[in-house]
Design a protein around this motif. Sequence first.
Motif, short mmCIF file in Angstrom:
data_model
loop_
_atom_site.label_atom_id
_atom_site.label_comp_id
_atom_site.label_asym_id
_atom_site.label_seq_id
_atom_site.Cartn_x
_atom_site.Cartn_y
_atom_site.Cartn_z
N GLN A 9 -6.12 -64.14 -34.46
CA GLN A 9 -7.41 -64.68 -34.03
C GLN A 9 -7.56 -64.71 -32.51
OE1 GLN A 9 -5.29 -65.85 -36.31
NE2 GLN A 9 -6.27 -67.16 -37.83
N LYS A 10 -6.43 -64.76 -31.78
CA LYS A 10 -6.50 -64.89 -30.33
C LYS A 10 -6.57 -63.55 -29.60
CE LYS A 10 -4.52 -69.49 -29.76
NZ LYS A 10 -3.56 -70.33 -29.02
N LYS A 16 -14.33 -61.79 -38.50
CA LYS A 16 -14.47 -63.12 -39.09
C LYS A 16 -13.84 -63.18 -40.47
CE LYS A 16 -18.13 -66.16 -40.88
NZ LYS A 16 -19.60 -66.27 -41.07
N HIS A 19 -10.12 -63.47 -40.09
CA HIS A 19 -9.76 -64.81 -39.63
C HIS A 19 -9.76 -65.78 -40.81
CE1 HIS A 19 -11.17 -64.13 -35.18
NE2 HIS A 19 -10.30 -63.24 -35.58
N HIS A 20 -10.82 -65.73 -41.61
CA HIS A 20 -10.94 -66.65 -42.74
C HIS A 20 -9.85 -66.42 -43.78
CE1 HIS A 20 -15.37 -68.14 -42.20
NE2 HIS A 20 -14.60 -68.40 -41.17
N GLU A 23 -6.62 -67.85 -42.60
CA GLU A 23 -6.71 -69.31 -42.57
C GLU A 23 -6.95 -69.91 -43.96
OE1 GLU A 23 -10.00 -69.58 -39.94
OE2 GLU A 23 -8.86 -68.82 -38.21
N ASN A 25 -9.62 -69.82 -45.72
CA ASN A 25 -10.90 -70.48 -45.73
C ASN A 25 -11.51 -70.46 -47.14
OD1 ASN A 25 -14.02 -70.39 -45.46
ND2 ASN A 25 -13.37 -71.08 -43.44
N GLU A 524 1.04 -62.44 -37.98
CA GLU A 524 0.68 -62.57 -36.57
C GLU A 524 0.75 -61.21 -35.89
OE1 GLU A 524 1.64 -66.92 -34.89
OE2 GLU A 524 3.46 -65.78 -35.35
#
Length: 530
Positions: A9-10, A16, A19-20, A23, A25, A524
């Motif tokens: 994410q960084k 998106k 990312h979700h 995570e 989500n 990562e």
Amino acid sequence: MKVTQIPFQKTGFFSKIMHHYLEKNENIKPFYNNFPDISGFHNQIEEKQKSFRLQSRFTLVDALNNQYSAVKTSEKTKENLDLLKLQNTFTITTGHQLNLFTGPLYFLYKIISTINLCEELSEKFPEQNFVPIYWMATEDHDFDEINYFNFDGKKVSWNRKDGGAVGRFSTDDLKDVFEVFSSHLGNSKNAKYLKNLFSEAYLKHSNLAEATRFIANNLFGEFGLVIIDGDDEKLKELFNPFVKQELENNISFTEVSKSILELEKNYKIQVNPREINLFYLGDNFRERIIYENNVYKVNNTDIVFTKAEILAEVDKKPKDFSPNVIMRPLYQEVILPNLCYIGGGGEMAYWFELKAYFEKVNIPFPILLLRNSVQVVSEKQAGKLKKLNISLEELFLNQYNLLSKKVIENSEIKTNFKEKIQFLKNQFADLKDVAKKTDISFVNAVNAQERKQIKGLENLEKRLLKAEKKRQKDLVDRIVELQNKILPNQSLEERQRNFSEYYLEYGESFIKVLKGALKPLQLEFTVVEL
């Protein structure tokens, strides 16, 4: 060697939806099955073991042995081919186009991620066997996407007439490409290896599929990689029931369309299904099958079938039916005892559209794993980053933001415009409380004045930054030059450079370094300092 992990994410290079997914989500959970962790693999093993038939294993191994009949095969790969006959053997799969000389760097990262995950799972589940699979996209027909690679900022291209499945393309006219590439390499030991790899692959194999298998086998055979070509009659016979189902019932279109309606509430859609997600494949063409006026037509040809005729054709010539991007994942999961597909963010995005389709046809939906991504930083570049006080995370900032941050840090003028803007907002908050006690015209006047003054401060900040960048031109130039070198075209180098650039400098140790650095289940981004 130094290895640093950074959250995906960084980096600013992932969507998106990815990312979700990373995570967990709630919005993305309905679109995947088991998550890529040890618990998820435990569940996936149980699901796949119940569904994958022993006869399918024998057909798979027969087809693979035939594909490897003229290939110099490592002992580890031979062992893995034999293990595939056993019901406690599973595969981890990645796929990639047949890019000229492997194309972008991430070809390596995909395959090493797959190999390393198999090794990690073998430790966690000692009663099972895990075989790394590279699925060659031999039936692809997007030649413009694969007919070149970049080397040292130059484009090395293969110009030939397009048409049909790329795996069947003759390599007869690649001698000129070899001469161009060789002229850039020099005569070092590593250069000679690269020249030999290219010439052995493309000048001594008759088609692109065989040439690509040779390269992948040469680079990764010692680790037991098994390379599969789906353009295979025996394997397609296993898929015949699903091809007929598609022709008669349009199941993929119906189910994927439903998933898209839900996905697009939160995410960008990667691919859209057609009513029939199959191509008809000939020696020089790969064209869509269209149902129109009660017959099946092959687009851009005179080929027409009745329903009875096309269903009979599936049994008679299974190789002539080619799944598109929507159905290829199902084909993979039907013919392999597969647990997990490893791919890039774009691939993951379209796999998320497919879970309901898999459930409808009773095939376990695999675990989806975002492949390892890598940024290589040389010792010299690492030294420059340190001198410029740029951290590895900061390296991935948008260039404008990176320059602004470093210029401010290096400036003798210490002023914080964010604090000043927040102070201004606080002052106007008091005025707004007063305005509420009057009429609406005064409220509007206060809001307009707030916007005007904040905009004025923002413009002053930009002018100060511009002046400081001009004053600190040497610093700005050094940062721009370094970031552009590490991130060509302001993009991840893995999407731009070819592995040969690093192999030329580091030789076979480059692949060994990557193999030691990549941890697929850490989820990562990896920075490797060489």
